[in-house]
Design an enzyme around this catalytic site. Structure first.
Site, PDB file in Angstrom:
ATOM      1  N   ARG A  20      11.292   5.594  58.858  1.00  0.00           N
ATOM      2  CA  ARG A  20      10.383   5.718  59.808  1.00  0.00           C
ATOM      3  C   ARG A  20      10.110   7.332  60.099  1.00  0.00           C
ATOM      4  NH1 ARG A  20      13.495   8.697  62.433  1.00  0.00           N
ATOM      5  NH2 ARG A  20      11.913   8.915  64.185  1.00  0.00           N
ATOM      6  N   GLY A  21       9.460   7.787  61.264  1.00  0.00           N
ATOM      7  CA  GLY A  21       9.164   9.289  61.363  1.00  0.00           C
ATOM      8  C   GLY A  21       7.740   9.695  60.780  1.00  0.00           C
ATOM      9  N   ALA A  22       6.819  10.119  61.360  1.00  0.00           N
ATOM     10  CA  ALA A  22       5.516  10.474  60.790  1.00  0.00           C
ATOM     11  C   ALA A  22       5.802  11.180  59.358  1.00  0.00           C
ATOM     12  CB  ALA A  22       4.878  11.175  61.864  1.00  0.00           C
ATOM     13  N   GLN A  45      16.050   5.266  68.382  1.00  0.00           N
ATOM     14  CA  GLN A  45      16.081   6.069  67.387  1.00  0.00           C
ATOM     15  C   GLN A  45      16.903   7.673  68.010  1.00  0.00           C
ATOM     16  OE1 GLN A  45      13.333   4.615  68.273  1.00  0.00           O
ATOM     17  NE2 GLN A  45      11.871   4.646  66.659  1.00  0.00           N
ATOM     18  N   ASN A  93       3.090  10.463  70.445  1.00  0.00           N
ATOM     19  CA  ASN A  93       4.424  10.553  70.016  1.00  0.00           C
ATOM     20  C   ASN A  93       5.113   9.087  70.627  1.00  0.00           C
ATOM     21  OD1 ASN A  93       6.567  11.747  68.512  1.00  0.00           O
ATOM     22  ND2 ASN A  93       7.392  12.246  70.542  1.00  0.00           N
ATOM     23  N   LYS A  94       6.467   8.962  70.145  1.00  0.00           N
ATOM     24  CA  LYS A  94       7.158   7.866  70.564  1.00  0.00           C
ATOM     25  C   LYS A  94       6.898   7.615  72.070  1.00  0.00           C
ATOM     26  CE  LYS A  94       9.024   5.748  68.350  1.00  0.00           C
ATOM     27  NZ  LYS A  94       8.480   4.493  68.157  1.00  0.00           N
ATOM     28  N   ARG A 101       1.560   1.006  58.758  1.00  0.00           N
ATOM     29  CA  ARG A 101       1.675   1.235  60.310  1.00  0.00           C
ATOM     30  C   ARG A 101       0.093   2.044  60.612  1.00  0.00           C
ATOM     31  NH1 ARG A 101       7.175   3.569  62.273  1.00  0.00           N
ATOM     32  NH2 ARG A 101       6.367   2.836  64.381  1.00  0.00           N
ATOM     33  N   ASP A 121       3.283  12.023  66.395  1.00  0.00           N
ATOM     34  CA  ASP A 121       2.909  10.963  65.077  1.00  0.00           C
ATOM     35  C   ASP A 121       1.261  11.294  64.735  1.00  0.00           C
ATOM     36  OD1 ASP A 121       5.285   9.618  66.651  1.00  0.00           O
ATOM     37  OD2 ASP A 121       4.858   8.812  64.565  1.00  0.00           O
TER      38      ASP A 121
HETATM   39  O1  MRU Z   1       8.412   4.515  65.328  1.00  0.00           O
HETATM   40  P1  MRU Z   1       9.015   6.146  64.742  1.00  0.00           P
HETATM   41  O2  MRU Z   1      10.525   6.103  64.712  1.00  0.00           O
HETATM   42  O3  MRU Z   1       8.450   6.050  63.389  1.00  0.00           O
HETATM   43  O4  MRU Z   1       8.312   7.149  65.503  1.00  0.00           O
HETATM   44  C1  MRU Z   1       8.745   8.291  65.240  1.00  0.00           C
HETATM   45  C2  MRU Z   1       8.359   9.163  66.462  1.00  0.00           C
HETATM   46  O5  MRU Z   1       7.839   8.913  67.261  1.00  0.00           O
HETATM   47  C3  MRU Z   1       8.614  10.825  66.202  1.00  0.00           C
HETATM   48  O6  MRU Z   1       8.987  11.274  67.019  1.00  0.00           O
HETATM   49  C4  MRU Z   1       7.833  11.222  65.353  1.00  0.00           C
HETATM   50  O7  MRU Z   1       7.414  10.587  64.070  1.00  0.00           O
HETATM   51  C5  MRU Z   1       7.777  12.467  64.786  1.00  0.00           C
HETATM   52  S1  MRU Z   1       8.959  12.811  63.440  1.00  0.00           S
HETATM   53  C6  MRU Z   1       9.276  14.265  62.826  1.00  0.00           C
END
Ligand code: MRU
Length: 331
Positions: A34-36, A182, A233-234, A77, A223
């Site tokens: 996970r993470g963009a 996370q 973002n999250k 996603r 994201d």
């Molecule tokens: O649902 P996730 O864990 O994929 O969400 C991740 C985030 O929101 C991060 O803050 C974002 O992707 C930046 S990662 C460098």
């Protein structure tokens, strides 16, 4: 490709093998990764792995197979722009091939470039971002925007790492980040590994720590960023930005330009809604009644007036964002 199963961290470090586009898409959907930026890298490598094993008797058949695989990856996603950016980049490169063999090679080369460029981008983001961090500062971050969320080094945590490498004493306050945790599981894990002091707070304590003056700046990842300066973002990022703004604490977004959606509009943003069980349970254990209704958005949208600056590998954008971001993207 081998990826670290992030669902098991910080208790188990288990690597899993992803053989092609289908397995990569499932790993993204189920948040093994996970993470963009990492989602983009894994999708690109998944497409390259698929290109290597696709059976095709003609270039047309091969290209049709690559496009089918790219659609599967893009449906994993909906929110992180990097996923679409990375998959389209591999497809564009493969489409220029004159033979199947050239196409297979091109897919692998492009995916590996995307992975390498991501680490380089993060290190540059770190250099630009470290300017905003003072010696002795405490940085609040949300979710995990670290090495684990990228091909390496991290975006928001890359800024922290760069400041530490410059000799600054930096402390981090990490939010738990319910429901997937996370912050508690991943940000704490990677900062502890690097020996960077980190304090964990429940998401609901953000107002308390900011009002008490315990936070010098907020740095988060993203994201999807729109040219308007709206930041996805999250979930939980927007209330952090609002409280930071209320108390005059700078709110920085650290993200590579591969997160910036040059065509989309914030009003049409697709925010992923995830399953109810993620909220009804913590680490698999029920914490409420099994039939309670749940809303579980994975992300939220922060308006540009709450964003002090957007730190990219091409430089720092400040308000008004339509001008500064367009300049960075050379639009
Ligand atoms: O649902 P996730 O864990 O994929 O969400 C991740 C985030 O929101 C991060 O803050 C974002 O992707 C930046 S990662 C460098």
């Amino acid at each position: 490709m081998l990826v670290l199963d992030q669902r098991k961290l910080p208790f188990e470090e288990e690597w899993v093998e992803l053989k092609g586009a289908g397995e990569a898409a499932t790993a993204i959907r189920e948040m093994v990764v996970r993470g963009a930026p990492l989602i983009g890298v894994v999708a690109a490598l998944g497409l390259a792995a698929e290109a290597l094993r696709l059976e095709a008797h003609s270039l047309e058949e091969f290209l049709a197979g690559v496009r089918r695989a790219s659609d599967i990856l893009k449906s994993s996603r909906p929110t992180a722009y990097n996923l679409f950016w990375a998959v389209d980049r591999v497809v564009r490169r493969v489409s220029r091939a004159r033979t199947v063999e050239e196409g297979r090679r091109a897919a692998v080369e492009e995916a590996l470039s995307i992975m390498r460029e991501d680490v380089e981008a993060n290190m540059r983001i770190g250099q630009y971002g470290a300017e905003f961090i003072g010696d002795g500062d405490t940085v609040l971050t949300h979710c995990n925007a670290g090495a684990l969320a990228t091909a390496g080094y991290g975006t928001a945590l890359g800024v922290v790492r760069a400041a530490v490498e410059q000799g600054k004493a930096v402390k981090v306050i990490a939010t738990e980040t319910r429901p997937f945790l996370q912050g508690a599981r991943l940000t704490v894990f990677e900062l502890k590994k690097d020996g960077i002091p980190v304090t964990l707070i429940p998401d609901s304590a953000v107002g308390y720590v900011i009002e008490k003056g315990l936070v010098d700046e907020v740095v988060v990842g993203a994201d999807r960023v729109f040219l308007s300066g709206h930041v996805i973002n999250k979930v939980g990022t927007y209330p952090i930005a609002a409280v930071a703004g209320r108390h005059g604490v700078p709110f920085y977004v650290a993200a590579p330009t591969s997160t910036i959606d040059p065509k989309g509009e914030a009003e049409e943003a697709v925010i992923e809604l995830r399953g109810a069980e993620e909220v009804r349970r913590v680490m698999g254990k029920p914490i409420t009644l099994p039939d309670v209704d749940v809303i579980n958005p994975a992300f939220d949208l922060t308006p540009p007036d709450l964003v002090s600056a957007i730190i990219t590998e091409r430089g720092v954008a400040g308000p008004p964002y339509p001008e500064s971001l367009s300049r960075l993207l050379e639009l």
